[in-house]
Design a protein around this motif. Structure first.
Motif, short mmCIF file in Angstrom:
data_model
loop_
_atom_site.label_atom_id
_atom_site.label_comp_id
_atom_site.label_asym_id
_atom_site.label_seq_id
_atom_site.Cartn_x
_atom_site.Cartn_y
_atom_site.Cartn_z
N ASP A 148 0.85 -1.19 0.00
CA ASP A 148 0.00 0.00 0.00
C ASP A 148 0.88 1.24 0.00
O ASP A 148 0.95 1.98 0.98
CB ASP A 148 -0.93 -0.01 1.21
CG ASP A 148 -1.98 1.10 1.14
OD1 ASP A 148 -2.11 1.70 0.06
OD2 ASP A 148 -2.66 1.34 2.15
N ARG A 149 1.59 1.44 -1.08
CA ARG A 149 2.44 2.61 -1.23
C ARG A 149 2.54 2.93 -2.72
O ARG A 149 2.39 2.04 -3.56
CB ARG A 149 3.83 2.39 -0.62
CG ARG A 149 4.62 1.29 -1.32
CD ARG A 149 6.01 1.12 -0.73
NE ARG A 149 5.97 0.65 0.64
CZ ARG A 149 7.05 0.32 1.34
NH1 ARG A 149 8.25 0.41 0.78
NH2 ARG A 149 6.95 -0.12 2.57
N PRO A 150 2.76 4.19 -3.06
CA PRO A 150 2.85 4.53 -4.50
C PRO A 150 4.08 3.90 -5.12
O PRO A 150 5.06 3.60 -4.44
CB PRO A 150 2.94 6.07 -4.48
CG PRO A 150 3.48 6.40 -3.13
CD PRO A 150 2.94 5.37 -2.20
N PRO A 151 4.05 3.67 -6.41
CA PRO A 151 5.21 3.07 -7.07
C PRO A 151 6.39 4.04 -7.10
O PRO A 151 6.22 5.26 -7.12
CB PRO A 151 4.71 2.77 -8.49
CG PRO A 151 3.60 3.73 -8.70
CD PRO A 151 2.95 3.93 -7.36
N GLN A 152 7.58 3.47 -7.06
CA GLN A 152 8.77 4.29 -7.25
C GLN A 152 8.89 4.65 -8.73
O GLN A 152 8.52 3.89 -9.60
CB GLN A 152 10.02 3.54 -6.79
CG GLN A 152 10.09 3.30 -5.30
CD GLN A 152 11.47 2.83 -4.87
OE1 GLN A 152 12.48 3.22 -5.44
NE2 GLN A 152 11.50 1.97 -3.85
N GLU A 153 9.42 5.81 -8.99
CA GLU A 153 9.49 6.31 -10.37
C GLU A 153 10.80 7.05 -10.59
O GLU A 153 11.31 7.72 -9.67
CB GLU A 153 8.31 7.23 -10.68
CG GLU A 153 8.28 7.76 -12.11
CD GLU A 153 7.03 8.56 -12.42
OE1 GLU A 153 5.94 8.09 -12.03
OE2 GLU A 153 7.14 9.64 -13.02
#
Length: 996
Positions: free
Chosen positions: A739-744
């Motif tokens: 439950d965390r945004p993707p790394q980019e």
């Protein structure tokens, strides 16, 4: 031994029972009592071992040193160089890749806060790898003329180096300086370790154990042997490994073996590591690896002690994984996993498991692949020997009895109750069915539901009442609900069955189930029914079905079982492992691609096999303690929520390398590609040492890709022949279920245009095109002017011939005719004079006719609106009128429109041929024929005149003009003639299919 007594299960007052005759008691020997399992204490953390060897990418099977870099990369020292491992692939550093690596038999490694990697080898000196640059250090940096055998970076970031001979060294600035050089102790240091208080412990060969703290070096304990390994646990206990005395601990200034150490093999200790959780790992020579848990148990790691292998180094990474470097056995990792494999006692430890459940007493039961009943005892499956008590047919179905005990159904149709060691047959009213039992289920009201293979479904009331048969409910493999709520059935052939006050009705693909059958059911606390089918997950609520999408179609495959834990997370066992998703996330809808709260578990998470059992319920079970039990094709798996590994640390997303037509480019800053690039490769990685295979990637190049490219765990992108311009390459990575945004990250890319792609080139092209168009216009104007001049000149000549020559001839004729008339009135004989005058008149008339023909020859125009045949008829009438020559005109084929020039030239050539027939041929008849073909037109002119020899008479001006014209028009002429035989001229011209 406790006997299992087989008898009839009679009804007792106030209890559940059946009226049947008592049968004899049979005794079966068990390996132990069938006791209930009370509330279990948390089990030790489940671990699996993975091995990497040369075939998996490791350059050498001997790993001599290990260290985790600041960026998360695992560095491995081998006898053939240095290897970097990001969890997915290895990268090699040796003399081949780095010529500065003069000798690459690596002995020790260390990483410092400045992102430097320090490398000690079997030769004097050190190597330093920083930002991809390898440099050698030697006496100029204060290093002695002996190999560096141990390196240690303490918690303050200070680097310590221990040579094979000489004092301990410390890095200060850019130089190594000896510690207490005035003492010049002839140490032979073999081990270094740092304690929780910051003290540095030094193990030597023959000089004992030393402690360095607060700039003071003290002897901690004497020892004449070689101290080969050191470790200090969180409590401050110093553990010492020796070559001759085994494992020792520092107790009040003495090195003494622990009492439990006597169970260790009498082998040299080669490596020690005190884990953060309090476990002590012990590596030995030729006896493998051992684990001393914090609760005092000593266990042999997989691969020892039955196999002979040597541990050379140990490392615990930031995620808690223990890495083991071995001699000739490759690189190993002891990984904490959520699932614990449960082996089967006996010769087949990986026997398949089919069913699993927990009874009211807490005992976990299962059916194995050979149709044996098993009980979970001491972490493994113990078979329960039932012998012939069950009668014909082995066990085929299990379900726990609410009042205690276990219901057992057999393939022979027998129904039994196992309770407190007694196995009792449950009598069937009217005799046992001649059918096997597929599945069992006891609803909240105590009714026992028995699904038969062919005869349907039987409902047995709890008080021994009359059973109820549902013959149309066939192929039932799962049941849910009942009591005060509707009763649901899952049939592999009929779909979902709903039994309520209105009767039994079946819902299949036509009603929205989306599949021909169902095979798993779960009724949640809200009354919604979750259904597992061969085609994925469905939800049935308020009389309607709902389907689900998921990344990579994980919820669109066959679902074998559905469970829900106390955190309202749904677990699905499938043929591709186990999946987990929060119920709320499913109800809101999972995205079809990209990051989602859908976690997947397979063999890398401790499952014995990825393929879970597909069959009748219970195909999975959630115990009262919260444990999940999953049967697989290689045995049972258990997930204990109280002994879960800590969540993995965030991975590090980075670009590994960029190749443009096999040329390496920088991975940071603006990436500039020269003109004419053909193939761009972008290699990326997510550094995660133990679960790299679970990281998912997607990328897109702005302006090129219309959307994200979902590539799973693939770690490279390829583009070919990129157009010029500046764009951004975007890369995202995530772990499914987090439950965390993707790394980019992004990489700006500029493709320089070639000369033909620059605005200047197109401006020059536009200018050249304009000049070309201007030239064409000028050429056209010149042609028009030239043609106009020719026409003007023809008209002028025609006027002059008509106005002067023709008029003069006309006047001569008039004068001659007048003279002839006067002479006729004169006396005497005027015949001679009249004869001459007649000759003159004839000559003048012939000259006049020739002048008229010349005027017409200058301008043989086709009349407006006439086709080629009509034009030839008009031409022949003009030329041959009054000559007495008979003319025939004919046409064959389908007439096709010809170009203006083609018709004009055909008319001119026909005029020349007709003129020759009139002047020289003295013909009596002329035949003109036009033949239209699909690709050519043919003009044929025949006469019966004098004829001529083509080899001698074809040099006239007229025929030469015709041949030149035909050469320009890509045609040809055929002449068939002979003296006295007449003449036949055939002219053939190609007919163009298109015209500009």
């Amino acid at each position: 031994m406790i006997p299992i007594c087989a008898g009839s299960h009679r009804p007792r007052r106030g209890g559940v029972g059946w009226c049947a005759a008592t049968v004899a008691c049979l005794c079966a020997a068990l390996s132990g009592p069938l006791t209930a399992l009370g509330p279990a204490s948390p089990k030790p953390q489940a671990r699996i071992q993975r091995v990497w060897r040369s075939e998996a990418g490791l350059q050498h099977d001997t790993a001599t040193a290990l260290i985790e870099g600041r960026d998360g990369v695992l560095w491995i020292g081998t006898q053939d160089g240095l290897m970097g491992f990001d969890g997915a692939r290895f990268e090699r550093f040796s003399r081949t890749e780095a010529p500065a690596f003069a000798h690459h038999d690596v002995q020790c490694l260390a990483a410092t806060p400045d992102a430097s990697l320090w490398i000690g080898t079997s030769q004097p000196g050190l190597f330093r790898l920083k930002q991809g640059v390898l440099s050698a250090l030697g006496p100029a940096e204060g290093l002695p003329d002996s190999p560096i055998l141990r390196l240690l970076e303490d918690r303050r970031g200070i680097l310590w180096a221990a040579p094979a001979e000489g004092p301990l060294l410390r890095l200060e600035g850019d130089r190594f300086k000896p510690v207490f050089p005035e003492e010049a102790r002839p140490f032979r240091i073999r081990a270094l370790a740092e304690g929780p208080d910051g003290a540095l412990w030094i193990g030597t060969a023959g000089s004992g154990l030393w402690r360095l703290q607060n700039q003071r070096l003290d002897l901690a304990a004497l020892s004449a042997g070689d101290l080969t390994a050191l470790a200090v646990d969180p409590s401050g206990t110093v553990w010492v490994g020796s070559r001759d005395q085994g494992l020792l601990s520092l107790v009040e200034g003495r090195l003494e073996p622990p009492a439990w150490g006597r169970t260790l093999p009498a082998k040299p200790i080669t490596a020690l590591h005190a884990a953060r959780n309090g476990d002590l790992w012990i590596g030995t020579e030729q006896a493998g690896l051992f684990q001393r848990t914090r609760d005092g148990r000593l266990e042999a790691a997989p691969g020892g002690p039955k196999t002979r292998w040597t541990v050379l180094c140990l490392l615990e990474d930031r995620a808690g994984t223990l890495w083991i470097g071995s001699e000739d056995r490759g690189l190993r990792a002891s990984i904490a996993v959520p699932f614990q494999p449960i082996s089967t006692a006996g010769p087949e430890p990986e026997a398949p498991a089919r069913m699993v459940c927990q009874d009211a007493a807490g005992t976990v039961w299962c059916l194995t692949g050979d149709q044996s009943l098993g009980q979970i005892r001491e972490g493994r499956v113990e078979r329960v020997p039932l012998g012939g008590v069950l009668g014909p047919g082995p066990p085929s179905a299990l379900w726990p009895r609410r009042a205690g005990g276990l219901w057992i159904g057999t393939r022979g149709g027998g129904l039994f109750l196992l309770d407190q060691g007694r196995l009792e047959r449950v009598p069937w009213p009217g005799g046992p069915p001649a059918d096997g039992i597929v599945s069992l289920y006891e609803d909240p009201a105590g009714h026992l539901w028995v699904a038969l293979a062919r005869q349907g479904l039987v409902k047995l009331p709890p008080g021994g009442g009359e059973p109820q048969l549902f013959p149309l409910a066939r192929g039932v493999v799962a049941m849910a609900g009942g009591g005060d709520s509707p009763f649901y059935l899952a049939s592999t052939t009929l779909g979902l069955g709903v039994l309520d006050a209105g009767g039994l009705r079946w819902l299949g693909s036509a009603q929205g189930l989306g599949s021909a059958g169902a095979q798993a059911l779960h009724l949640d606390a809200t009354g919604s029914l979750w259904i597992g089918t061969t085609d994925g997950l469905r939800l049935f609520r308020k009389g309607a079905f709902q389907g689900f999408s998921s990344p990579q179609g994980l919820l669109n495959m066959g679902i074998h079982a559905i469970l829900e834990d106390t955190d309202q997370r749904l677990w699905f066992s499938t043929s591709q492992g186990v999946h987990r998703a929060p119920r709320s996330a499913l109800l809101q809808g999972l995205p079809p691609s990209g990051p989602a709260l859908l976690a997947s578990f397979d063999h890398s998470d401790g499952l014995p096999a990825r393929e879970t059992h597909r069959g009748a319920q219970p195909a999975a079970w959630l115990t009262r303690e919260g444990d999940l039990w999953i049967p697989t094709s290689r045995g049972l798996a258990r997930l204990d929520p109280r002994a879960q590994p800590p969540p993995p640390p965030p991975f590090r997303l980075q670009l590994a390398k960029v190749l443009n037509d096999e040329a390496t480019l920088p991975t940071q800053g603006l990436l500039t590609l020269p003109p004419g690039n053909h193939r761009l490769e972008i290699h990326y990685t997510a550094i995660s040492l133990t679960d790299a295979g679970k990281v998912r990637f997607r990328y897109r190049l702005e302006g090129i890709d219309p959307g994200w490219n979902e590539v799973g765990d693939r770690r490279f992108a390829v583009y070919s022949s990129l157009p010029p311009g500046t764009r951004r390459f975007l890369l995202q990575a995530w772990r499914p279920g987090e439950d965390r945004p993707p790394q980019e990250l992004s990489l700006p890319i500029t493709v320089q245009p070639s000369f033909h792609q620059r605005p200047l080139f197109w401006a020059l092209c536009a200018a050249a095109a304009g000049l070309f168009v201007w030239w064409l216009l000028r050429l056209r104007l010149q042609q028009v002017e030239a043609r106009s001049a020719v026409l003007d000149e023809r008209n002028r000549m025609a006027r002059e011939i008509h106005d002067h020559l023709a008029q003069g001839f006309t006047g001569v004729l008039l004068q001659l005719e007048a003279a002839e008339a006067r002479l006729m009135r004169m006396e005497g004989d005027p015949e001679p004079v009249l004869t001459r005058l007649g000759h003159a008149r004839e000559l003048a008339a012939a000259s006049l006719q020739e002048a008229r023909r010349s005027v017409m020859a200058l301008s043989p125009r086709k009349p407006e609106g006439a086709d080629l045949l009509d034009s030839l008829r008009i031409l022949s009438d003009r030329l041959l009128a009054g000559t007495g020559i008979q003319v025939e005109l004919a046409q064959s084929g389908t007439p096709r429109p010809l170009g203006p020039r083609t018709e004009e030239e055909l008319l001119r050539m026909a005029q020349e041929a007709l003129t020759n027939a009139l002047r020289h041929g003295k013909a009596r008849w002329v035949r003109v024929t036009i033949q239209h073909g699909s690709r050519q037109v043919r003009l044929r002119i025949e006469d019966d005149g004098q004829g001529f020899d083509p080899s001698k008479g074809a040099s006239g001006y007229g025929l030469r003009s015709i041949r030149e014209t035909l050469r320009q028009l890509r045609g040809h002429i055929d002449i068939d003639s002979g003296p006295g035989l007449g003449t036949r001229i055939t002219i053939t011209l190609p007919q163009r299919r298109w015209r500009p």
